[in-house]
Each structure stands twice: as structure tokens, then as C-alpha cells.
Design an enzyme around this catalytic site. Structure first.
Site, mmCIF file in Angstrom:
data_model
loop_
_atom_site.group_PDB
_atom_site.id
_atom_site.type_symbol
_atom_site.label_atom_id
_atom_site.label_comp_id
_atom_site.label_asym_id
_atom_site.label_seq_id
_atom_site.Cartn_x
_atom_site.Cartn_y
_atom_site.Cartn_z
ATOM 1 N N GLY A 34 0.852 -1.188 0.000
ATOM 2 C CA GLY A 34 0.000 0.000 0.000
ATOM 3 C C GLY A 34 0.887 1.237 0.000
ATOM 4 O O GLY A 34 2.130 1.132 -0.030
ATOM 5 N N SER A 35 0.252 2.388 0.091
ATOM 6 C CA SER A 35 1.019 3.632 -0.068
ATOM 7 C C SER A 35 2.019 3.840 1.068
ATOM 8 O O SER A 35 3.054 4.483 0.872
ATOM 9 C CB SER A 35 0.055 4.820 -0.137
ATOM 10 O OG SER A 35 -0.796 4.812 1.003
ATOM 11 N N GLU A 37 4.009 1.782 2.242
ATOM 12 C CA GLU A 37 5.213 0.954 2.049
ATOM 13 C C GLU A 37 5.997 1.370 0.803
ATOM 14 O O GLU A 37 7.053 0.806 0.520
ATOM 15 C CB GLU A 37 4.851 -0.532 1.884
ATOM 16 C CG GLU A 37 4.241 -1.154 3.091
ATOM 17 C CD GLU A 37 2.787 -0.740 3.230
ATOM 18 O OE1 GLU A 37 2.485 -0.025 4.221
ATOM 19 O OE2 GLU A 37 1.983 -1.051 2.356
ATOM 20 N N GLU A 56 -4.096 -10.248 3.735
ATOM 21 C CA GLU A 56 -2.867 -10.266 4.520
ATOM 22 C C GLU A 56 -2.662 -11.547 5.325
ATOM 23 O O GLU A 56 -1.531 -11.949 5.590
ATOM 24 C CB GLU A 56 -2.814 -9.043 5.429
ATOM 25 C CG GLU A 56 -2.544 -7.733 4.698
ATOM 26 C CD GLU A 56 -3.766 -7.131 3.990
ATOM 27 O OE1 GLU A 56 -4.823 -7.798 3.905
ATOM 28 O OE2 GLU A 56 -3.646 -5.981 3.510
ATOM 29 N N HIS A 79 0.534 -3.721 5.149
ATOM 30 C CA HIS A 79 0.120 -2.335 5.002
ATOM 31 C C HIS A 79 -0.486 -1.831 6.310
ATOM 32 O O HIS A 79 -1.472 -2.405 6.791
ATOM 33 C CB HIS A 79 -0.912 -2.280 3.877
ATOM 34 C CG HIS A 79 -1.451 -0.926 3.600
ATOM 35 N ND1 HIS A 79 -0.648 0.165 3.474
ATOM 36 C CD2 HIS A 79 -2.721 -0.501 3.432
ATOM 37 C CE1 HIS A 79 -1.409 1.218 3.230
ATOM 38 N NE2 HIS A 79 -2.661 0.844 3.205
ATOM 39 N N HIS A 286 -9.667 -28.931 23.657
ATOM 40 C CA HIS A 286 -10.568 -28.181 22.764
ATOM 41 C C HIS A 286 -11.897 -27.912 23.457
ATOM 42 O O HIS A 286 -12.528 -26.888 23.225
ATOM 43 C CB HIS A 286 -10.770 -28.981 21.465
ATOM 44 C CG HIS A 286 -11.462 -28.248 20.367
ATOM 45 N ND1 HIS A 286 -11.358 -28.595 19.059
ATOM 46 C CD2 HIS A 286 -12.287 -27.172 20.368
ATOM 47 C CE1 HIS A 286 -12.084 -27.781 18.311
ATOM 48 N NE2 HIS A 286 -12.662 -26.910 19.080
ATOM 49 N N GLY A 406 -5.528 -23.420 15.925
ATOM 50 C CA GLY A 406 -6.952 -23.438 15.652
ATOM 51 C C GLY A 406 -7.498 -22.325 14.788
ATOM 52 O O GLY A 406 -8.677 -22.369 14.450
HETATM 53 O O1 LIG Z 1 -13.995 -25.227 17.327
HETATM 54 C C1 LIG Z 1 -14.046 -24.384 16.450
HETATM 55 O O2 LIG Z 1 -14.872 -23.473 16.448
HETATM 56 C C2 LIG Z 1 -13.084 -24.344 15.360
HETATM 57 O O3 LIG Z 1 -12.971 -23.318 14.728
HETATM 58 C C3 LIG Z 1 -12.243 -25.503 15.048
HETATM 59 C C4 LIG Z 1 -10.937 -25.267 14.667
HETATM 60 C C5 LIG Z 1 -10.126 -26.328 14.371
HETATM 61 C C6 LIG Z 1 -10.607 -27.620 14.483
HETATM 62 C C7 LIG Z 1 -11.915 -27.846 14.848
HETATM 63 C C8 LIG Z 1 -12.748 -26.802 15.135
#
Ligand SMILES: O=C(O)C(=O)c1ccccc1
Length: 543
Positions: A34-35, A37, A56, A79, A286, A406
Site C-alpha cells: 500500500g502507499s 510501504e 494479509e 500495510h 478443545h 486453531g
Molecule cells: O472449534 C471451532 O470453532 C473451530 O474453529 C475448530 C478449529 C479447528 C478444528 C476444529 C474446530
């Protein structure tokens, strides 16, 4: 006597930065210009390659793939505030996954900053925190090259990660001294007494286990882990949601992938009396379950280069160290064991006859028969990651890359950067939802003829989110259906040849065509229609 007059440097910030980039091997720049840079690119030298990312986050993820392929930091040019904002999901992944990415962000002219100018970044160094190891806008233009050199050294020291430098656009033409080249040897080894204590615990163990985390591959310690495991006759697991494979998954001592759920993880490790986590945070969950992290009777040792990780782990004895020197010492200290080796993990179950649809399991079985052992595999298919791990074993260091953090949209551009690092052909298994976060990177792949075979498993939505919803009785989940996208046409419009397959009988030939391409053939995408798995019993980690 008066001091002689100081001579102003005859070089500019730009000259000094480019020289530093050459000296550190950062002559491929991933970016979106962009400008703010523009002055960086004056008389842009021919020995630099500019790889344009059309959004990006793709520039950062491509740079990360390049860094993981070369083992060196990769340079990103973004940018000012808007570009940095777009990039942040990928910066989060790079930070958590310890990828050395050096980001230079544009900024408005210093003289304009008090007036809150168009495009100007307020408090630029705060914006990417906490997901960078270093973040600065130097006080003076002349300080930019040395600040970049420091940032690069920080990015490359363990634990590695992204760093950020904001450079006002009028700095590039200003005078600055060249930066003297320096070397930092960053490997370090643990307290010998702590390692001797661990060796005694391993010798006395009845059923030891090693858990290989992403740090093993990151620190090139895959061979040492195998040697230690064989000497101990220890079971080897891979840590939950690891972004890398740290062990040959065809090895008889390999037991599988630990689940990212507390009760299941504790249960999986309960048979072992001594567990050694290597470059693994181990308790990467998770979803929440009420459970102690480990069963009574499982003693944990944890070796990692990050003192912060050593501090946050809830249980166990942490030894802060880089892995190779520590493993070398341990291999010498432990006695070769004649304890019975753990049983091999069972082979995957044969597939039931197909009901006219392509299952993810069928795709993985056909890939196992077709992919050479040294294939670099990039994965981002949350709904089918377990099928992939169960049926498609990875062998060889550095051959498996995914997000261990993730933020989706990482895999598709990561594969481009990894393929551009050495021109090896990369296979990227990606979901439809994942692909759409960063699909513009197909254009970059086509433009640079990045040798990537994309296998896009299209289940018509955010399958993993739907499954996680069903797990806790939330169904349907709004916003999880994605219908009506012709990925083959989309890829074709970006200049990436593409094909589509819907029937099991057509799959072997379609895969053969997509995998037959070589390192000079550029990218290709195969859209593979798979059913949405709506079974009520879906529990991905229980298998
Ligand atoms: O749990 C989630 O929302 C998610 O985005 C995700 C990300 C990687 C593996 C499984 C689920």
C-alpha cells in the site's frame, strides 16, 4: 580539541535493511503493498522475490510455510493498521505454533502522525500483541535496521515466533548505518542433575511413555526421540492437536494421537507410570470436561524450551531445555531396557461397502496407497482430521503441517509457502469451510506455479462445529451450512486447474491425475464431494 565532525551515513534505511535481509536469507517477501510501504520498494532489487498475498492473513501463512520449509525466518510486508488487522488470525497461529515470521508493517509519515492521518496506525506496537515476541516502532529512522536485526534474532531464538516492526513511510530514504552481522547460538541444555533424575525415573519405570509434541519436529529431534523410545521400549504418542508429527507413525512403538479432552487424555495415559512430554504442552484441550489432568499413578516429566509453558502446566516436573542436547544426554544415561514392548496399535478397520458416496476414510485409504513416504502433507480438514490420522500414517521429519492453534484459513496458504521453499510437491487436504477463509492464495499459487495438489473435501459446511454442537445437544447450529460453491470453477478463475469428483468409482483415477503432477507443474485442485456426517453419536476423539 574538538571532536571531528560525525559523517552522516551514506547508506539509507532501505539499503541497510535490504543488506540485512540478504545476510539472513530473507530475500523472499510475502506481502500486500500500500502507499505507506512505497518507499521501501524504490529501485526494488532483482535478487528479491515479492510474493503477493491478496489478503494479509494469506501473506503471513505463506511466509510461515516458507519458514517451516527453509528452517529460516521469513519476511512479511504488511500495510499499516488495516493490513495488520487482516493478518492477525494467522499471526496468532504463527505465535502459538512457534513459526519465525518477521513482519514489517507500513506506517504513515512521522510528520503526519499527530494529526491521526488517513491509514495511520495508533499505537502500532500494541496492535499485534500478545501474539508477537517483539513489537516496536523505532524512535528514529536510523534505528530501523538495528531494530529489525534484533527482531530477527528474537524470532529465531527458542521458542521461535513472529516479531513485528512498524516503519513510518518516510524512514526508508533516511540515512542509516549498515548493521554488523552477528551470530546467536540459541540451543541450551538442562541442568544435568535434573536430566539424571529423569533417567533414574525412566530406568525404574514399569511402563514408560513418550509424548512427542510439535517441538520435536521444530527442533529437528525426531531421530533422537526414536532412539530414546527404542532404548526404553517406551510407547510413543503424539500430543493433542499437534501441528507437527514428531514420530514415524509406522513405527511399532507408535500408539496414536492423544485426545484434546481432559478425561479422555487422562484415561489414555493411565496405563503408564512415567510419561515424558517432549516439546508438547500436553494439556491442549478443545472442550471442557471435569477431570484431573492425569490419573493417580501417572508421573509426568515435561521437557520444553519455553519457561512460560513450564510455569503454566498444572502438574508434573518441567525441565526447561532445547530438546536435542537434552535427548542426547538422556539416551546416554538410560539403561537399554528389556521390558516388554507395548503392543502395536491395531491397523485401521476395513471400510464397509460404499453407499454410492465418497467417504473421507476412502480418500485417506486411497492416499495411503498412493503417496510416497516423503510427501509433505498439509492438513486443514477439522471434520476429517481423525480419519486422516487413523488411516494415513506420516513418516519422516517435517512431513506434516497443520495448525496447532486453531485459527482456520492457515493450511491453504501455508502449503503455497511450503511448496515455494524448495519446490517440493506438497499435498494439502483442506475442508470447504477452511479453504474459504483464504481461497485467494490459489491465485498466488497459480502465479508462482507453486507445486501443490489441493484435495478439497467438501462436506457443505462447518462440519466440526456442527459435530461439537451435537455433542452438547445444540442442533442445528445457525451459520454452519455452506452450499452452492463451485470450488473447481473458483479455482479455475484464479488460474489453478481444477477437477471435481462425486462418485467413489471415479475417485482413484481422479486422485491419480491430481497426484501425477511434478514439481514444475504448478497447483491443481480436486474438489471431492463427501457427505455431511450428521450421525448423533459423532465424538471425534473417542475413537
Ligand atoms: O472449534 C471451532 O470453532 C473451530 O474453529 C475448530 C478449529 C479447528 C478444528 C476444529 C474446530
Amino acid at each position: 580539541m574538538a571532536a571531528p565532525p560525525a559523517h552522516p551515513p551514506t547508506t539509507t534505511v532501505r539499503d541497510a535493511v535490504l543488506a540485512l535481509c540478504r545476510a539472513t536469507g530473507m530475500t523472499t517477501v510475502f506481502g500486500n503493498p500500500g502507499s505507506t510501504e512505497l518507499r521501501m520498494f524504490r529501485d526494488w532489487p532483482e535478487d528479491f522475490r515479492y510474493v503477493l498475498g491478496l489478503q494479509e492473513s494469506t501473506a503471513v501463512a505463506m511466509a510461515a510455510g516458507h519458514a517451516l520449509g527453509t528452517g529460516r525466518a521469513a519476511l512479511v510486508s504488511l500495510h499499516s493498521a488495516g493490513g495488520v488487522g487482516h493478518s492477525l488470525g494467522a499471526v496468532f497461529n504463527a505465535y502459538r505454533d512457534r513459526v519465525p515470521v518477521v513482519i514489517i508493517a507500513g506506517q504513515q509519515s512521522r510528520a503526519l502522525l499527530p494529526l491521526r492521518p488517513f491509514l495511520g496506525a495508533d499505537e502500532p506496537a500494541r496492535f499485534p500483541r500478545p501474539y508477537v515476541k517483539f513489537s516496536r516502532q523505532p524512535e528514529r529512522a536510523a534505528d530501523v535496521p538495528a531494530a529489525l536485526a534484533e527482531a530477527h534474532r528474537i524470532a529465531m531464538s527458542h521458542p521461535r515466533g513472529p516479531v513485528f516492526l512498524s516503519v513510518p513511510e518516510d524512514d526508508w530514504d533516511r540515512p542509516a548505518e549498515p548493521v554488523a552481522p552477528r551470530t546467536v547460538h540459541g540451543g541450551y541444555t538442562a541442568d544435568p542433575g535434573a536430566l539424571a533424575g529423569l533417567a533414574r525415573a525412566l530406568d525404574a519405570a514399569a511402563r514408560p511413555a513418550l509424548v512427542a509434541g510439535p517441538g520435536v519436529d521444530d527442533e529437528h529431534a525426531v531421530r533422537e526421540v526414536a532412539e530414546l523410545a527404542e532404548r526404553l521400549r517406551a510407547a510413543v504418542w503424539i500430543s493433542p492437536l499437534s501441528g507437527r508429527s514428531g514420530f514415524d507413525e509406522r513405527h511399532p512403538l507408535f500408539q496414536g494421537f492423544l485426545p484434546p479432552v481432559a478425561d479422555q487424555l487422562a484415561q489414555r495415559l493411565a496405563p503408564y507410570d512415567v510419561v515424558v512430554a517432549l516439546g508438547a504442552p500436553l494439556f491442549t484441550y478443545h472442550v471442557h470436561t471435569e477431570s484431573p489432568p492425569l490419573a493417580d499413578g501417572t508421573e509426568l516429566y515435561h521437557l520444553d524450551c519455553d519457561p512460560a509453558q513450564a510455569a503454566w502446566l498444572p502438574v508434573g516436573t518441567s525441565i526447561v531445555t532445547t530438546l536435542r542436547p537434552a535427548l542426547g544426554t538422556l539416551i546416554d544415561l538410560v539403561q537399554p531396557s528389556d521390558r516388554p514392548a507395548p503392543e502395536m496399535r491395531p491397523a485401521p478397520e476395513p471400510l464397509p461397502a460404499s453407499a454410492g458416496e465418497i467417504s473421507a476414510e476412502l480418500v485417506m485409504d486411497l492416499l495411503r496407497e498412493r503417496l510416497p513416504r516423503d510427501t509433505v502433507l498439509v492438513e486443514e480438514t477439522p471434520s476429517h482430521r481423525d480419519a486422516l490420522h487413523a488411516r494415513l500414517p506420516i513418516s519422516g521429519a517435517g512431513r506434516f503441517l497443520t495448525t496447532g492453534s486453531g485459527a482456520l484459513g492457515w493450511g491453504l496458504p501455508l502449503a503455497v509457502g511450503r511448496a515455494l521453499a524448495y519446490g517440493e510437491r506438497v499435498v494439502c487436504v483442506v475442508g470447504d469451510g477452511s479453504a474459504l477463509y483464504s481461497v485467494q492464495a490459489l491465485w498466488t499459487a497459480a502465479r508462482h506455479r507453486a507445486p501443490v495438489t489441493y484435495l478439497l473435501l467438501d462436506n457443505g459446511g462447518y462440519g466440526a462445529v456442527k459435530a461439537l454442537g451435537r455433542r452438547i445437544g445444540i442442533t442445528p447450529v445457525p451459520g454452519t451450512e455452506i452450499v452452492g460453491i463451485d470450488f473447481a470453477a473458483l479455482a479455475g478463475s484464479f488460474g489453478c486447474p481444477a477437477d471435481r469428483v462425486e462418485r467413489p468409482d471415479d475417485l482413484p483415477k481422479a486422485l491419480d491425475r491430481a497426484l501425477a503432477l511434478g514439481r514444475d507443474d504448478g497447483p491443481v485442485l480436486l474438489q471431492i464431494r463427501v457427505p455431511a456426517d450428521d450421525s448423533p453419536a459423532y465424538e471425534p476423539w473417542a475413537r
